[in-house]
Enzyme design. Sequence first.
Site, PDB file in Angstrom:
ATOM      1  N   ARG A 227      76.858  73.590  -1.886  1.00  0.00           N
ATOM      2  CA  ARG A 227      77.158  73.453  -0.464  1.00  0.00           C
ATOM      3  C   ARG A 227      77.886  72.149  -0.162  1.00  0.00           C
ATOM      4  NH1 ARG A 227      72.460  75.784  -1.116  1.00  0.00           N
ATOM      5  NH2 ARG A 227      71.301  73.862  -0.878  1.00  0.00           N
TER       6      ARG A 227
ATOM      7  N   GLU B  82      60.801  68.655  -9.858  1.00  0.00           N
ATOM      8  CA  GLU B  82      59.337  68.766  -9.795  1.00  0.00           C
ATOM      9  C   GLU B  82      58.790  69.116 -11.189  1.00  0.00           C
ATOM     10  OE1 GLU B  82      56.048  70.980  -6.987  1.00  0.00           O
ATOM     11  OE2 GLU B  82      58.159  71.522  -6.809  1.00  0.00           O
TER      12      GLU B  82
HETATM   13  P1  AMP Z   1      67.132  66.186  -3.695  1.00  0.00           P
HETATM   14  O1  AMP Z   1      67.744  65.979  -5.028  1.00  0.00           O
HETATM   15  O2  AMP Z   1      65.658  66.401  -3.746  1.00  0.00           O
HETATM   16  O3  AMP Z   1      67.526  65.119  -2.687  1.00  0.00           O
HETATM   17  O4  AMP Z   1      67.669  67.569  -3.138  1.00  0.00           O
HETATM   18  C1  AMP Z   1      68.932  67.674  -2.620  1.00  0.00           C
HETATM   19  C2  AMP Z   1      69.625  68.927  -3.053  1.00  0.00           C
HETATM   20  O5  AMP Z   1      68.804  70.076  -2.900  1.00  0.00           O
HETATM   21  C3  AMP Z   1      70.851  69.143  -2.201  1.00  0.00           C
HETATM   22  O6  AMP Z   1      71.935  69.568  -3.019  1.00  0.00           O
HETATM   23  C4  AMP Z   1      70.435  70.186  -1.194  1.00  0.00           C
HETATM   24  O7  AMP Z   1      71.480  71.103  -0.982  1.00  0.00           O
HETATM   25  C5  AMP Z   1      69.220  70.871  -1.805  1.00  0.00           C
HETATM   26  N1  AMP Z   1      68.082  70.959  -0.879  1.00  0.00           N
HETATM   27  C6  AMP Z   1      66.917  70.272  -0.971  1.00  0.00           C
HETATM   28  N2  AMP Z   1      66.061  70.614  -0.005  1.00  0.00           N
HETATM   29  C7  AMP Z   1      66.716  71.532   0.759  1.00  0.00           C
HETATM   30  C8  AMP Z   1      66.373  72.277   1.941  1.00  0.00           C
HETATM   31  N3  AMP Z   1      65.183  72.150   2.542  1.00  0.00           N
HETATM   32  N4  AMP Z   1      67.292  73.116   2.446  1.00  0.00           N
HETATM   33  C9  AMP Z   1      68.500  73.260   1.855  1.00  0.00           C
HETATM   34  N5  AMP Z   1      68.869  72.605   0.748  1.00  0.00           N
HETATM   35  C10 AMP Z   1      67.998  71.745   0.193  1.00  0.00           C
END
Ligand code: AMP
Length: 180
Positions: A68, A105
Amino acid sequence: MNQTETGALASKIKAIIRDVPDFPKAGIIFKDITPLLADHASFAEMVRHFAGKFRGAGITKVLGVEARGFLLAAPIAMELGAGLVPVRKKGKLPYKTVSASYALEYGQDTLEMHEDAVKPGEKVLIVDDVLATGGTAGAACDIVEKVGGKVAGIAMLIELEFLKGRAKLAGRNIYSLIKY
Ligand code: AMP
């Protein structure tokens, strides 16, 4: 754009983004940006807003994180007059790559970028839709810095503040429009 206008834009876009509970698994509220992408006026306003935040910072590459992030990074790059760089999951890019891994995780994931996509000293803006735990953005920063690029900023449409991604990205210039 002043604070009142930014607040109005954030409220408008918040109302357009769709919450999808329990996707892709139980307990996650997925922030679905597809209704925003389909709304030309709001999407264009968002793109101009983000470009405005980073204009004048000398950014020559905008890096979009699969998948995205691509959709937001491309128009922001055009608006800023910068090049677009895709960062993808391992094994998807055809040419020589540099990579960085980050913890999930359970287990880990690896992101890759073409090794010649960012030149030493180039200023880069990293773009994605959601900042959650910060692992993805952290890996994107690592990749840029491995090839000698400078992370000038991190632009996130949505920040899930309760997951404290900012703490993992301490010292970085992070801008998010919508916070939960
Ligand atoms: P993080 O690495 O945990 O910061 O997760 C970020 C990535 O996961 C990004 O590429 C987001 O598109 C996706 N992501 C994480 N949580 C969500 C959520 N609640 N809704 C949509 N995309 C998410």
